[in-house]
Write an enzyme that holds these catalytic residues in place. Structure first.
Site, PDB file in Angstrom:
ATOM      1  CB  CYS A   8      -0.467   2.485   4.031  1.00  0.00           C
ATOM      2  SG  CYS A   8      -1.973   1.794   3.356  1.00  0.00           S
ATOM      3  CG  ASP A   9       3.285   1.257   4.462  1.00  0.00           C
ATOM      4  OD1 ASP A   9       2.860   1.772   5.502  1.00  0.00           O
ATOM      5  OD2 ASP A   9       3.084   0.070   4.160  1.00  0.00           O
ATOM      6  CB  CYS A  63      -0.934  -0.013   1.212  1.00  0.00           C
ATOM      7  SG  CYS A  63      -1.971   1.442   1.305  1.00  0.00           S
TER       8      CYS A  63
END
Ligand code: NAP
Length: 324
Positions: free
Chosen positions: A140-141, A137
């Protein structure tokens, strides 16, 4: 004799969509029952730092966020049962769901929030370094790779979007694809090819994610050229696997309409499925956005739609009784 649990709203799944549906249903005095399944908390349990869920000024951990959602759902009156839905029968109401424990759940409405799973390459090194440089992701990261080198594996829309997104943070992004042509939409391909920070590596597969140390970090990828057989190393600080997702819908096949990739079909802008009284929220019906906050949003909608469905049904039943 197996237990039977009767409820007005049965929520299947314990990720952001399921817990949010539970919070709203409980606050509407519907006394929901939530089946938490095998991996309570869903994909956020394998996410470390979360910085994009609103309401937290400091970085939080995925498991912490899910603990908070669970506690909130219970606090407002959700009954959480650690059971896995093994088979469902939506052909008549009340709907019948049989749990792994043997318990039969009979429900007036059902919210399916079983989520999806990222597909992984299946390499031991990938599993070992997941959360330590291996991610599925970018939203997300990606932030953690400011000024660093990252790779994205895959050739579909997700891979191209992740690669483009990562250019906001990373110094260099290498897209690795196993063939010589992408399956992503042409408009995305054009953006990708034109981006100065992105390099494409064709006809290569990842044989191993290289890394280690304490704490563990990714240092590179061992790649094999499928045309020549040559093996080489690409130094990177992180790798994003974007080879598709798999919705967790096997128990619902034949019960609600699915699309050809197995996602539950819902009406645009709603969580209504092909079965009246069955709603679907979160990644199980969303292959596009896949964010905790969007899953929570559709969980809220599902609970509100379930409540409205029950209210309308009660009103219609009342009218019919009065007419007799
Ligand atoms: P996808 O379209 O199925 O693409 C998966 C990619 O991963 C393919 O290029 C595939 O290679 C590659 N792949 C699969 N298994 C692999 C393996 N073991 N090793 C290496 N590569 C592998 O998946 P997606 O990109 O996640 O998209 C899923 C769906 O969501 C699609 O319908 C897509 O259009 C949609 N989506 C749309 C948008 C948008 O509209 N903006 C954004 C994201 C997703 P091959 O090409 O060789 O098969």
């Amino acid at each position: 004799m197996a237990e039977t649990i009767r409820t007005r709203v049965l929520i299947i799944g314990a990720g952001p969509a399921g817990y949010t549906a539970a919070i709203y249903a409980a606050r509407a005095s519907l006394e929901p029952v939530l089946l938490s399944g095998l991996q309570p908390g869903g994909q956020l349990m394998i996410t470390t730092d979360v910085e994009n869920y609103p309401g937290f000024a400091q970085t939080i951990q995925g498991p912490f966020l899910m603990e908070q959602m669970q506690a909130q759902a219970e606090h407002v009156g959700t009954r959480i049962v650690h059971d896995l839905a093994m088979s469902v029968d939506f052909s008549a109401r009340p709907f019948r769901v049989t749990g792994d424990s043997g318990t039969l759940y009979m429900a007036d409405t059902c919210v399916i929030a079983t989520g999806a799973q990222a597909r992984w390459l299946g390499l031991p090194s990938e599993t070992r370094l997941r959360g330590a440089g291996v991610s599925a992701c970018a939203t997300c990261d990606g932030f953690f790779y400011r000024g660093k080198r990252v790779a994205v594996v895959g050739g579909g829309n997700t891979a191209v979007e992740e690669a483009l997104y990562l250019t906001h943070h990373a110094e260099k992004v290498t897209l690795i694809h196993r063939r010589g042509a992408l399956r992503a939409e042409k408009i995305l391909q054009r953006r990708l090819f034109a981006h100065p920070k992105i390099e494409l590596v064709w006809n290569r597969v990842v044989e191993e994610v290289l890394g280690g140390g304490q704490p563990q970090v990714v240092t590179g990828l061992r790649l094999r050229n499928l045309e020549t057989g040559a093996v080489g190393t690409l130094p990177v600080d992180g790798v994003f696997i974007a080879i598709g997702h798999r919705p967790n819908t096997s128990e619902f096949r034949g019960q609600v309409e699915l699309d050809d990739e197995g996602y539950i079909l819902t009406k645009p802008g709603q969580t209504t499925t092909s079965v009246a009284g069955v709603f679907a929220a979160g990644d199980v019906q969303d292959k596009h956005w896949r964010q905790a906050v969007t899953a929570a949003g559709t969980g809220c909608i599902a609970a509100l739609e379930a409540e409205r469905f029950l209210t309308l049904e009660a009103a219609e039943t009342g009218l019919a009784a009065a007419a007799e």
